[in-house]
Design a protein around this motif. Structure first.
Motif, PDB file in Angstrom:
ATOM      1  N   LEU A  84       0.819  -1.210   0.000  1.00 56.89           N
ATOM      2  CA  LEU A  84       0.000   0.000   0.000  1.00 56.89           C
ATOM      3  C   LEU A  84       0.857   1.266   0.000  1.00 56.89           C
ATOM      4  N   HIS A  85       2.136   1.140   0.416  1.00 56.97           N
ATOM      5  CA  HIS A  85       2.972   2.320   0.596  1.00 56.97           C
ATOM      6  C   HIS A  85       4.306   2.278  -0.142  1.00 56.97           C
ATOM      7  N   GLU A  86       4.811   1.108  -0.505  1.00 57.16           N
ATOM      8  CA  GLU A  86       6.175   0.992  -1.032  1.00 57.16           C
ATOM      9  C   GLU A  86       6.242  -0.041  -2.154  1.00 57.16           C
ATOM     10  N   ASP A  87       7.299   0.064  -2.953  1.00 56.51           N
ATOM     11  CA  ASP A  87       7.583  -0.940  -3.981  1.00 56.51           C
ATOM     12  C   ASP A  87       8.628  -1.936  -3.507  1.00 56.51           C
ATOM     13  N   ILE A  88       9.421  -1.539  -2.511  1.00 52.85           N
ATOM     14  CA  ILE A  88      10.410  -2.420  -1.904  1.00 52.85           C
ATOM     15  C   ILE A  88      10.290  -2.242  -0.398  1.00 52.85           C
ATOM     16  N   GLY A  89      10.948  -3.092   0.355  1.00 55.29           N
ATOM     17  CA  GLY A  89      10.849  -2.985   1.803  1.00 55.29           C
ATOM     18  C   GLY A  89      12.140  -3.327   2.497  1.00 55.29           C
ATOM     19  N   PRO A  90      12.184  -3.100   3.804  1.00 51.30           N
ATOM     20  CA  PRO A  90      13.370  -3.463   4.569  1.00 51.30           C
ATOM     21  C   PRO A  90      13.466  -4.981   4.704  1.00 51.30           C
ATOM     22  N   ILE A  91      14.666  -5.458   4.961  1.00 50.38           N
ATOM     23  CA  ILE A  91      14.893  -6.895   5.121  1.00 50.38           C
ATOM     24  C   ILE A  91      15.029  -7.217   6.607  1.00 50.38           C
ATOM     25  N   VAL A  92      14.254  -8.208   7.045  1.00 50.04           N
ATOM     26  CA  VAL A  92      14.359  -8.712   8.410  1.00 50.04           C
ATOM     27  C   VAL A  92      15.309  -9.905   8.357  1.00 50.04           C
ATOM     28  N   SER A  93      16.414  -9.816   9.066  1.00 51.24           N
ATOM     29  CA  SER A  93      17.444 -10.849   9.044  1.00 51.24           C
ATOM     30  C   SER A  93      16.889 -12.185   9.542  1.00 51.24           C
ATOM     31  N   TRP A  94      17.387 -13.269   8.957  1.00 45.20           N
ATOM     32  CA  TRP A  94      16.979 -14.605   9.413  1.00 45.20           C
ATOM     33  C   TRP A  94      17.399 -14.831  10.866  1.00 45.20           C
ATOM     34  N   SER A  95      18.379 -14.080  11.355  1.00 45.89           N
ATOM     35  CA  SER A  95      18.831 -14.259  12.736  1.00 45.89           C
ATOM     36  C   SER A  95      17.992 -13.476  13.745  1.00 45.89           C
ATOM     37  N   THR A  96      16.984 -12.736  13.290  1.00 45.93           N
ATOM     38  CA  THR A  96      16.119 -11.982  14.200  1.00 45.93           C
ATOM     39  C   THR A  96      15.340 -12.941  15.095  1.00 45.93           C
ATOM     40  N   ASP A  97      15.333 -12.654  16.379  1.00 42.96           N
ATOM     41  CA  ASP A  97      14.583 -13.478  17.335  1.00 42.96           C
ATOM     42  C   ASP A  97      13.105 -13.446  16.935  1.00 42.96           C
ATOM     43  N   PRO A  98      12.488 -14.600  16.678  1.00 44.13           N
ATOM     44  CA  PRO A  98      11.088 -14.613  16.235  1.00 44.13           C
ATOM     45  C   PRO A  98      10.103 -14.131  17.299  1.00 44.13           C
ATOM     46  N   ARG A  99      10.579 -13.921  18.520  1.00 49.08           N
ATOM     47  CA  ARG A  99       9.694 -13.382  19.565  1.00 49.08           C
ATOM     48  C   ARG A  99       9.684 -11.857  19.549  1.00 49.08           C
ATOM     49  N   THR A 100      10.459 -11.252  18.658  1.00 47.02           N
ATOM     50  CA  THR A 100      10.517  -9.800  18.556  1.00 47.02           C
ATOM     51  C   THR A 100       9.159  -9.262  18.121  1.00 47.02           C
ATOM     52  N   ALA A 101       8.694  -8.244  18.797  1.00 45.98           N
ATOM     53  CA  ALA A 101       7.442  -7.588  18.405  1.00 45.98           C
ATOM     54  C   ALA A 101       7.745  -6.565  17.318  1.00 45.98           C
ATOM     55  N   PHE A 102       6.899  -6.511  16.296  1.00 51.07           N
ATOM     56  CA  PHE A 102       7.062  -5.566  15.210  1.00 51.07           C
ATOM     57  C   PHE A 102       5.845  -4.661  15.132  1.00 51.07           C
ATOM     58  N   ASN A 103       6.077  -3.441  14.691  1.00 52.47           N
ATOM     59  CA  ASN A 103       4.994  -2.516  14.414  1.00 52.47           C
ATOM     60  C   ASN A 103       4.300  -3.039  13.163  1.00 52.47           C
ATOM     61  N   ASP A 104       3.002  -3.269  13.222  1.00 54.66           N
ATOM     62  CA  ASP A 104       2.307  -3.836  12.070  1.00 54.66           C
ATOM     63  C   ASP A 104       1.580  -2.799  11.218  1.00 54.66           C
ATOM     64  N   HIS A 105       1.849  -1.522  11.446  1.00 51.32           N
ATOM     65  CA  HIS A 105       1.226  -0.509  10.603  1.00 51.32           C
ATOM     66  C   HIS A 105       1.980  -0.455   9.270  1.00 51.32           C
ATOM     67  N   PRO A 106       1.281  -0.602   8.143  1.00 50.87           N
ATOM     68  CA  PRO A 106       1.962  -0.656   6.847  1.00 50.87           C
ATOM     69  C   PRO A 106       2.887   0.528   6.566  1.00 50.87           C
ATOM     70  N   ALA A 107       2.530   1.706   7.012  1.00 46.55           N
ATOM     71  CA  ALA A 107       3.362   2.880   6.739  1.00 46.55           C
ATOM     72  C   ALA A 107       4.701   2.817   7.461  1.00 46.55           C
ATOM     73  N   ALA A 108       4.814   1.983   8.492  1.00 48.67           N
ATOM     74  CA  ALA A 108       6.065   1.868   9.246  1.00 48.67           C
ATOM     75  C   ALA A 108       7.126   1.076   8.484  1.00 48.67           C
ATOM     76  N   TRP A 109       6.717   0.346   7.453  1.00 46.84           N
ATOM     77  CA  TRP A 109       7.636  -0.521   6.717  1.00 46.84           C
ATOM     78  C   TRP A 109       8.195   0.198   5.503  1.00 46.84           C
ATOM     79  N   SER A 110       8.931   1.258   5.749  1.00 48.25           N
ATOM     80  CA  SER A 110       9.545   2.041   4.692  1.00 48.25           C
ATOM     81  C   SER A 110      10.811   1.361   4.195  1.00 48.25           C
ATOM     82  N   SER A 111      11.025   1.430   2.882  1.00 43.38           N
ATOM     83  CA  SER A 111      12.232   0.843   2.313  1.00 43.38           C
ATOM     84  C   SER A 111      13.480   1.612   2.731  1.00 43.38           C
ATOM     85  N   LEU A 112      13.308   2.811   3.247  1.00 41.58           N
ATOM     86  CA  LEU A 112      14.442   3.638   3.641  1.00 41.58           C
ATOM     87  C   LEU A 112      14.871   3.408   5.083  1.00 41.58           C
ATOM     88  N   ASP A 113      14.051   2.706   5.849  1.00 38.37           N
ATOM     89  CA  ASP A 113      14.315   2.514   7.275  1.00 38.37           C
ATOM     90  C   ASP A 113      14.583   1.051   7.596  1.00 38.37           C
TER      91      ASP A 113
END
Length: 148
Positions: free
Chosen positions: A86-115
């Motif tokens: 809804l907001h981007e053509d590309i997105g940030p990459i979440v590393s495979w080593s990220t702890d799966p218990r990590t909480a993420f912001n689920d608002h689509p606008a927060a997933w900027s390709s620049l951040d």
């Protein structure tokens, strides 16, 4: 992961199960699932309007709008790219080593390709709180289906 999620499925997934965690440490599996185990289920009983065999969806810039897609995921060697369609053509990459218990912001606008991925991490002194999806499933209680 890519073999399980992409190569070994004919059409798509109805439900992703705990079999994704088969090689994970038992304590992590318990933290994420409450000790429950269930298999992934594929979309096996699809009927197309014209009776032809179902095929995988091809998602492109054009078909994403037509299919009401809100999120896209691209598996990379270094992690999974999360795209808010809804907001981007590309997105940030979440590393495979990220702890799966990590909480993420689920608002689509927060997933900027620049951040960086919008993780809300717990302090180092304690483990991340389990998200509602990681709470133990109660027997006989249906799990919510994953959004596609």
């Amino acid at each position: 992961m890519s073999r399980h999620l992409i190569d070994d499925v004919t059409v798509g997934w109805d439900d992703l199960g705990t079999d994704l965690l088969d090689d994970a440490p038992p304590a992590l599996v318990t933290a994420l699932t409450g000790g429950e185990h269930w298999p992934s289920r594929t979309l096996d009983h699809l009927i197309t309007p014209d009776g032809s065999p179902p095929v995988r969806m091809s998602v492109t810039d054009t078909t994403a709008d037509e299919q009401d897609m809100q999120w896209g995921y691209v598996l990379h060697k270094e992690g999974v790219e999360v795209i808010s369609l809804l907001h981007e053509d590309i997105g940030p990459i979440v590393s495979w080593s990220t702890d799966p218990r990590t909480a993420f912001n689920d608002h689509p606008a927060a997933w900027s390709s620049l951040d960086s991925p919008p993780a809300m991490r717990a302090s180092r002194g304690r483990q991340p709180q389990s998200a509602p999806a990681a709470a133990p499933a109660k027997a006989g209680t249906p799990r919510p289906a994953a959004r596609r």
